[in-house]
Design an enzyme around this catalytic site. Sequence first.
Site, short mmCIF file in Angstrom:
data_model
loop_
_atom_site.label_atom_id
_atom_site.label_comp_id
_atom_site.label_asym_id
_atom_site.label_seq_id
_atom_site.Cartn_x
_atom_site.Cartn_y
_atom_site.Cartn_z
N ARG A 58 2.82 -9.83 10.74
CA ARG A 58 4.14 -9.18 10.83
C ARG A 58 5.24 -10.13 10.35
O ARG A 58 6.35 -9.71 10.06
CB ARG A 58 4.46 -8.77 12.27
CG ARG A 58 3.55 -7.75 12.96
CD ARG A 58 3.25 -6.55 12.11
NE ARG A 58 2.03 -6.75 11.34
CZ ARG A 58 1.71 -6.06 10.26
NH1 ARG A 58 2.55 -5.15 9.79
NH2 ARG A 58 0.58 -6.27 9.60
N ASP A 72 -3.83 7.74 4.69
CA ASP A 72 -3.28 6.41 4.95
C ASP A 72 -3.86 5.86 6.24
O ASP A 72 -4.28 6.62 7.12
CB ASP A 72 -1.75 6.52 5.06
CG ASP A 72 -1.07 5.15 5.04
OD1 ASP A 72 -1.72 4.16 4.66
OD2 ASP A 72 0.11 5.08 5.41
N GLU A 73 -3.89 4.53 6.38
CA GLU A 73 -4.37 3.87 7.60
C GLU A 73 -5.76 4.42 8.00
O GLU A 73 -6.00 4.76 9.16
CB GLU A 73 -3.38 4.06 8.75
CG GLU A 73 -1.97 3.58 8.46
CD GLU A 73 -1.84 2.05 8.43
OE1 GLU A 73 -2.87 1.37 8.52
OE2 GLU A 73 -0.70 1.57 8.32
N GLN A 128 -7.12 -4.60 10.19
CA GLN A 128 -6.02 -4.11 11.02
C GLN A 128 -6.45 -2.91 11.86
O GLN A 128 -5.62 -2.11 12.29
CB GLN A 128 -4.81 -3.76 10.16
CG GLN A 128 -4.24 -4.97 9.42
CD GLN A 128 -2.96 -4.64 8.69
OE1 GLN A 128 -1.94 -4.31 9.29
NE2 GLN A 128 -2.98 -4.75 7.37
N LYS A 160 0.82 -1.21 0.00
CA LYS A 160 0.00 0.00 0.00
C LYS A 160 0.85 1.27 0.00
O LYS A 160 0.48 2.28 -0.60
CB LYS A 160 -0.95 0.01 1.20
CG LYS A 160 -0.31 0.25 2.55
CD LYS A 160 -1.35 0.36 3.64
CE LYS A 160 -0.71 0.58 5.01
NZ LYS A 160 0.05 1.83 5.10
N THR A 161 2.01 1.24 0.68
CA THR A 161 2.87 2.42 0.70
C THR A 161 3.37 2.75 -0.70
O THR A 161 3.43 3.90 -1.12
CB THR A 161 4.07 2.20 1.65
OG1 THR A 161 3.58 1.86 2.95
CG2 THR A 161 4.93 3.45 1.75
#
Length: 763
Positions: A610, A223-224, A254, A32-33
């Site tokens: 993770r 973002d997020e 998340q 996504k980044t």
Amino acid sequence: MDYLDSLNEPQREAVTYTEGPLMIIAGAGSGKTRVLTYRIAYLMQLGVEPFHILALTFTNKAAREMRQRIEKVVGNEARNLWMGTFHSVFSKILRIEAEKLGYTSNFTIYDTDDSKSLIKQILKELNLDDKIYKPSVVLNRISGAKNRLISWQAYLNNPIFYAEDAAEMKPEMGRIYKTYCERCFQANAMDFDDLLFNTNVLFRDHIDVLHKYQHKFRYVLIDEFQDTNLSQYLITKKLAAVNQNICVVGDDAQSIYAFRGADIQNILNFAKDYPDLKTVKLEQNYRSTKTIVHVANKVIENNKDQLKKLVWTDNEQGTHIVVLKAATDNDEGQQVAYSLFEEKMQNHYHNKDFAILYRTNYQSRAFEEALRRQGIKYKVYGGLSFYQRKEIKDLLAYLRFVINPKDEEAFRRIINLPKRGIGDTTVQKIVIAAHENNLSLWEVVSEASKYLGKGRSISPIEDFALMIKEFQIVVEKKDAFEATSHIAKGSGLLRELFEDKTVEGRARYENVQELLNAVKEFVDNPEKEDKSLIAFLQEVALITTADENESKDGDDDYVSLMTIHSAKGLEFKVVYIVGLEEDLFPSQMMLSSRADLEEERRLFYVAITRAEKKLFISYALQRYRFGNLRMCEPSRFIDEIDVQYLTTKNNRFSTLKGEDTLTNFGKPLVRKADDFSPSKPSIKTYPLQNQKNPQREHTPSANFVASNPAKLREGMKVEHQKFGFGRVLKIDNQGTDKRATILFDNAGEKTLLLSFAKLMIIE
């Protein structure tokens, strides 16, 4: 635009769809980044001025990394982007527009400690018991109200809030909230929540200002998005109202920050606010093995409230998830440390390739001790922040007060530091004089003889005022480093620390030197146009935990120990998720509703994802909680993992002699002879005999209320929230804990500790 060739089809679609509302559902490890970065670069290459793009992140680190990536594509123009955290971007706007809200542009930003200190002072003035009105509880209540955009006026006028506070024996909460806000305003200070609350007020009450920024920011990217609260969402919704070019990126799976105000409904209901919304799903995981991705998918499937997606990967299959079963929490620490050492030796991993993730900070002790015994370097995240250390806050308080003399919290901290003969009695006289003359404390101090009369006690106050005025002249003429150095020396703080030759004193002196290094680094940074002290203080005030976690000494080869919340956004080759026990993970505090339990499951999902190559999970059969040794049972989350991907491993540090079975809520997983691999003799794999979990199947009765365990008798029929209905076979005492053996209709025979087993007596 060669970079587009490196994107998969959904990523390319997310980057090139530029006009209109867009929601990008980005699964863990889906890049996504990269998509956000290239989307901004793509807009700029289409001719959009960087000044017209607003990109909001949740950490300064994320913003910095994105800006650097964009620079590689479009060059130095990327520096003109409005990019940063919600708090940093909107504090910048508030400094520009401060006078419209009655503040000056040099307002102070209070951190949590400043806010608690002010609340303590208010409680003292109002003669309220700080054991009933605990400052942290009061601050959380105020923060919650601000995040829901409830002003102190609305709070005081709402009978529901008063009834809630009265029921909790805190009827004065509204008055404290009012006084707190008034005192912050008088001190020309805002806390973190005010940065968002006051931005909403600014846009609500000053339409001209809202119009200016609506037309300035033609493209808004967030973002997020799953971590936004109501206040953040409404600000961005207003900013995007004219052009409708709003792009949100997130993953509902998340969303783990409800405890600090994040509202998962923002992302779940985003389509309702934008009927012509375009949705793109990024489902290909580039981070983890097929095993890890599959396990994560199966776990999160148990949540009802979610945006459906199917994350997949082309990566290798990978190894099974290894379960470590320990006798106690100390044994768990030993097993994890030895396993980690073994993985390092066998696979040539570095320390930085490992992370140990836990639900709560106190769990770190056993792992720290075990890693030290193994000689493995580690770093614990979530400890005392550098900027929260006393000596650092002391110097920062001087800097703050020189910039903003209305800052009462800074004044109280420095007025007699180092000691200059100004005691509490004198400070109280200053406070009274300020109140009687409707002045700030600084106005009284700067003309002490006029308001406090003559006498020996006035001389130190006049010397203090003279020193501050001299510092203010220096700050106007010098950059942040020269000003800070001058104030550190001129105040006497540096000398006092240097003269303390104890080990602790030396460490404090070195910490202040490190702060000076940070200021010098700030001034020497060519990207910083504003080298002033006020610019540096603003940056420090907005530092996030993730920013502080970055290594500053260049040595980053250590095992990371942190809570799962702190691990969000990070990745490691090998991850250990520890403490997988009922009432610990999921937390006992998060079992009162399905929404709470689903947040805990999302937290487990974050922990799983993770891991890149290998994942270990561990649990203990006994653990010390609040000074008592408690029996533990494996977490329900273990049972939600496909058993075909689970492997147990008993290493030589385990104190479980002769234990070969992984217990699944009391049901042994039967071992087969062909489960042993000649190449890995210490590994055993166990298939589940029954994958259905009776705990999940039972829904507690609507009238379920736990009965007093003292009334429990043999032969009684009872109901348990997880195991369902059963009959008490036996009650006995073992040590200090009373136990009951119960035969449940579906779950079979269980022995439960009555001190925390919630049972309702049926008959």
